[in-house]
Design a protein around this motif. Structure first.
Motif, mmCIF file in Angstrom:
data_model
loop_
_atom_site.group_PDB
_atom_site.id
_atom_site.type_symbol
_atom_site.label_atom_id
_atom_site.label_comp_id
_atom_site.label_asym_id
_atom_site.label_seq_id
_atom_site.Cartn_x
_atom_site.Cartn_y
_atom_site.Cartn_z
ATOM 1 N N ILE A 1 7.848 13.182 -1.047
ATOM 2 C CA ILE A 1 7.778 12.293 0.091
ATOM 3 C C ILE A 1 7.408 13.201 1.265
ATOM 4 C CG2 ILE A 1 8.886 10.690 1.277
ATOM 5 C CD1 ILE A 1 10.266 9.659 -1.513
ATOM 6 N N PRO A 2 8.037 14.270 1.576
ATOM 7 C CA PRO A 2 7.636 15.142 2.806
ATOM 8 C C PRO A 2 6.372 15.405 2.880
ATOM 9 C CG PRO A 2 9.703 15.896 1.671
ATOM 10 C CD PRO A 2 9.183 14.961 0.722
ATOM 11 N N ASP A 3 5.759 15.856 1.685
ATOM 12 C CA ASP A 3 4.246 16.296 1.724
ATOM 13 C C ASP A 3 3.380 14.835 2.106
ATOM 14 O OD1 ASP A 3 4.802 18.781 1.125
ATOM 15 O OD2 ASP A 3 4.891 18.582 -0.835
ATOM 16 N N VAL A 4 3.861 13.784 1.357
ATOM 17 C CA VAL A 4 3.006 12.525 1.861
ATOM 18 C C VAL A 4 3.032 12.220 3.275
ATOM 19 C CG1 VAL A 4 3.295 10.162 1.431
ATOM 20 C CG2 VAL A 4 3.427 11.850 -0.548
ATOM 21 N N LEU A 5 4.487 12.434 3.901
ATOM 22 C CA LEU A 5 4.598 11.990 5.158
ATOM 23 C C LEU A 5 3.676 12.953 6.364
ATOM 24 C CD1 LEU A 5 8.459 11.551 5.379
ATOM 25 C CD2 LEU A 5 6.775 9.765 5.613
ATOM 26 N N ILE A 6 3.718 14.362 5.608
ATOM 27 C CA ILE A 6 3.079 15.435 6.591
ATOM 28 C C ILE A 6 1.394 14.880 6.527
ATOM 29 C CG2 ILE A 6 2.233 17.741 6.509
ATOM 30 C CD1 ILE A 6 4.956 18.386 5.885
ATOM 31 N N LEU B 1 0.823 -1.111 -0.080
ATOM 32 C CA LEU B 1 -0.095 0.034 0.049
ATOM 33 C C LEU B 1 1.003 1.195 -0.177
ATOM 34 C CD1 LEU B 1 -2.606 -1.066 2.438
ATOM 35 C CD2 LEU B 1 -3.167 -0.734 0.190
ATOM 36 N N ALA B 2 1.982 1.351 0.994
ATOM 37 C CA ALA B 2 2.781 2.316 0.778
ATOM 38 C C ALA B 2 3.389 2.376 -0.538
ATOM 39 C CB ALA B 2 3.973 2.106 1.808
ATOM 40 N N ASP B 3 3.825 1.445 -1.336
ATOM 41 C CA ASP B 3 4.343 1.628 -2.679
ATOM 42 C C ASP B 3 3.572 2.199 -3.545
ATOM 43 O OD1 ASP B 3 6.754 0.621 -1.891
ATOM 44 O OD2 ASP B 3 6.481 -1.387 -2.645
ATOM 45 N N ALA B 4 2.068 1.658 -3.419
ATOM 46 C CA ALA B 4 0.898 2.428 -4.351
ATOM 47 C C ALA B 4 0.837 3.739 -3.890
ATOM 48 C CB ALA B 4 -0.265 1.631 -4.267
ATOM 49 N N LEU B 5 0.764 4.030 -2.577
ATOM 50 C CA LEU B 5 0.698 5.348 -2.296
ATOM 51 C C LEU B 5 1.689 6.550 -2.891
ATOM 52 C CD1 LEU B 5 -0.606 7.705 -0.440
ATOM 53 C CD2 LEU B 5 0.710 7.194 1.267
ATOM 54 N N LEU B 6 2.762 5.962 -2.897
ATOM 55 C CA LEU B 6 4.294 6.699 -3.221
ATOM 56 C C LEU B 6 4.293 6.752 -4.784
ATOM 57 C CD1 LEU B 6 6.914 5.388 -0.943
ATOM 58 C CD2 LEU B 6 6.213 7.635 -1.246
ATOM 59 N N ALA B 7 3.660 5.815 -5.397
ATOM 60 C CA ALA B 7 3.721 5.866 -6.906
ATOM 61 C C ALA B 7 2.438 6.948 -7.264
ATOM 62 C CB ALA B 7 3.270 4.602 -7.404
ATOM 63 N N GLU B 8 1.349 7.028 -6.657
ATOM 64 C CA GLU B 8 0.001 7.885 -6.957
ATOM 65 C C GLU B 8 0.755 9.163 -6.539
ATOM 66 O OE1 GLU B 8 -2.373 6.421 -8.206
ATOM 67 O OE2 GLU B 8 -3.373 8.493 -8.588
ATOM 68 N N ALA B 9 1.597 9.498 -5.408
ATOM 69 C CA ALA B 9 2.162 10.954 -5.112
ATOM 70 C C ALA B 9 2.851 11.193 -6.125
ATOM 71 C CB ALA B 9 2.903 10.594 -3.782
ATOM 72 N N ARG B 10 3.830 10.306 -6.746
ATOM 73 C CA ARG B 10 4.705 10.685 -7.675
ATOM 74 C C ARG B 10 3.921 11.350 -9.216
ATOM 75 N NH1 ARG B 10 8.554 6.964 -5.964
ATOM 76 N NH2 ARG B 10 7.560 5.335 -7.051
ATOM 77 N N LYS B 11 2.746 10.551 -9.249
ATOM 78 C CA LYS B 11 2.126 10.886 -10.541
ATOM 79 C C LYS B 11 1.388 12.216 -10.333
ATOM 80 C CE LYS B 11 -0.085 6.932 -11.605
ATOM 81 N NZ LYS B 11 -1.255 6.063 -11.807
ATOM 82 N N LEU B 12 1.063 12.711 -9.040
ATOM 83 C CA LEU B 12 0.416 13.850 -8.852
ATOM 84 C C LEU B 12 1.499 14.907 -8.484
ATOM 85 C CD1 LEU B 12 -2.620 12.526 -6.552
ATOM 86 C CD2 LEU B 12 -2.617 13.468 -8.932
#
Lengths: 119, 329
Positions: free
Chosen positions: A105-110, A90-101
């Protein structure tokens, strides 16, 4: 377990190996404590570079699935259960989606921290 | 793809026809009764003429109850009878793969026992002690009588008796795709045996070596060698890849067995009963070699020279399927 690698695939060989180990842990084929073949041995068996195997193992160690000890090689962590693997996926999927958008990573962590506080 | 994905199941054949005793096998077993008959008939015919004690010093016996004619005939007769019973056991299906060797050993025992009886009874009938010069010849005669084992061995049928499963379909591998299968087999009981042997060596070292006990050092070396042998097989890594089928001692990291891919004609999953392969551990028999350590199923490969190699592994269908694919490439 069976390891298969396809050099012609768009996915790197290290990632192919890591995915297969992850799936095997998730479905119980690789039980906690199971030792994986030594990197050199697996590399020779698949006719690939040993550092590729070590990269896959390191990735799985970072994901909390494997533990690597000097002289004992890589083995599945005792706490590497299917749930842990699912979280990593799920973390991998979240990061992949964040990269697309275009979200870093810092913003994702926040974002995760905020959601965790509200929950 | 992975273990969980369905490798081709290969149902086992019953193997009954392959293990059933033939007429030749029954003849071999019957031949083992000849020593019993000779012993019984001579003991009966000579019973009145034989002295109460027989000259058996030449067998290394210095006297005692063993000299008694009744006891000596009973002992040699029991050996011959055990050999004959072993022949009957050899006819069982479970003993099919070791049948020729079982009747060989049984024949050796029966032949030697009968010869020992005939020599001792012969000198007993003559009423003279055996001359010292004749002793080595008589011992040699008894040992030569062990060659009687060749008779049932040659009589038993030579057909191959390897339980084969159905040939497996392969694992799908794309062009250029590489596949390798690994498993580690841990045999805890061998680890325990190794620990016990090491402990025994340590006890001897502490208790007997300071007293300069005869053979203590040799016993320690022997026990440590036994412990090393158990450790070698206590953790095995079995792999199948483009190099073939390999078995490596995981602890010592050296190969125990390797069947090269280009020498493999076919691979099957098979039922590997320890009794049929001569026991546990590394088994070498005519035309076949096996590593039998755990479970009852394993990988069985046939080499290009017609010989077989087998190793017990859990869930052998997947590695067998991969071997089938790699061999067919």
């Amino acid at each position: 377990m069976l390891y298969k690698v396809d050099p012609a695939s768009a996915v790197t060989i290290a990632d192919q190996l890591a995915v297969q180990v992850r799936v095997a842990v998730a479905d119980g084929s690789l039980a906690p404590g199971t030792r994986l073949p030594p990197a050199r041995e697996l590399a020779n068996a698949l006719s690939i570079n040993m550092h590729t195997v070590l990269r896959a193992y390191a990735q799985l160690r970072d994901d909390g699935i494997l533990e690597m000890r000097q002289g004992r090689g890589a083995s599945v962590r005792a706490d590497a259960a299917a749930g842990t693997v699912r979280l990593v996926e799920l973390a991998d999927a979240l990061l992949a989606e964040a990269r697309k958008l275009g979200v870093g990573i810092p913003d994702v962590l926040i974002l995760i921290q905020k959601r965790g506080t509200h929950a | 793809m992975l273990d969980s994905e369905s490798p081709t199941k290969s149902p086992m054949k019953t193997g009954e026809s392959a293990t059933r005793a033939t007429t030749r096998d029954r003849l071999a077993a019957a031949s083992l009764w000849l020593p019993v008959v000779i012993l019984s008939v001579t003991a009966t015919l000579w019973s009145r003429r034989l002295p109460a004690e027989l000259p058996v010093e030449w067998l290394g016996n210095e006297g005692g109850a063993f000299r008694s004619t009744a006891v000596f005939s009973g002992i040699t007769g029991t050996f011959a009878l055990f050999a004959a019973v072993a022949g009957i056991i050899a006819l069982a299906g479970v003993a099919a793969t070791i049948r020729p060797w079982l009747v060989l050993v049984a024949g050796m025992v029966g032949g030697s026992a009968t010869a020992a009886w005939l020599v001792a009874a012969g000198f007993g009938l003559a009423g003279e002690p055996m001359p010292a010069s004749a002793v080595p010849w008589m011992v040699a005669l008894v040992l030569a009588a062990a060659s009687y084992g060749v008779v049932p061995y040659l009589l038993s049928s030579r057909q191959r008796r390897v339980r084969l499963g159905d040939a497996a379909a392969g694992v799908p591998l794309g062009v250029g795709e590489a596949g390798a299968w690994f498993t580690t087999i841990r045999v805890r009981v061998f680890g325990v045996f190794a620990a016990v042997s090491t402990l025994a060596a340590a006890v001897i070292a502490v208790l007997l070596v300071p007293r300069d006990a005869v053979g203590a050092s040799a016993a320690i070396v022997a026990l440590l060698l036994v412990a090393a042998g158990f450790l070698v097989f206590s953790r095995l890594r079995v792999s199948v890849d483009h190099r073939g089928l390999r078995v490596v001692s995981s602890l010592f990291r050296f190969p125990i067995a390797h069947v090269e891919l280009n020498r493999i004609v076919s691979a099957r999953s098979a039922e590997l009963r320890a009794a049929e392969w001569g026991g546990w551990g590394y088994r070498v028999m005519p035309g076949r070699t096996a590593i039998v350590v755990s479970g009852r199923r394993g990988i069985l490969v046939e080499r290009d020279n017609g010989t077989h190699f087998a190793v017990t592994v859990p869930n052998p269908d997947l590695p067998v399927a991969l071997l089938t694919t790699l061999v067919s490439r």
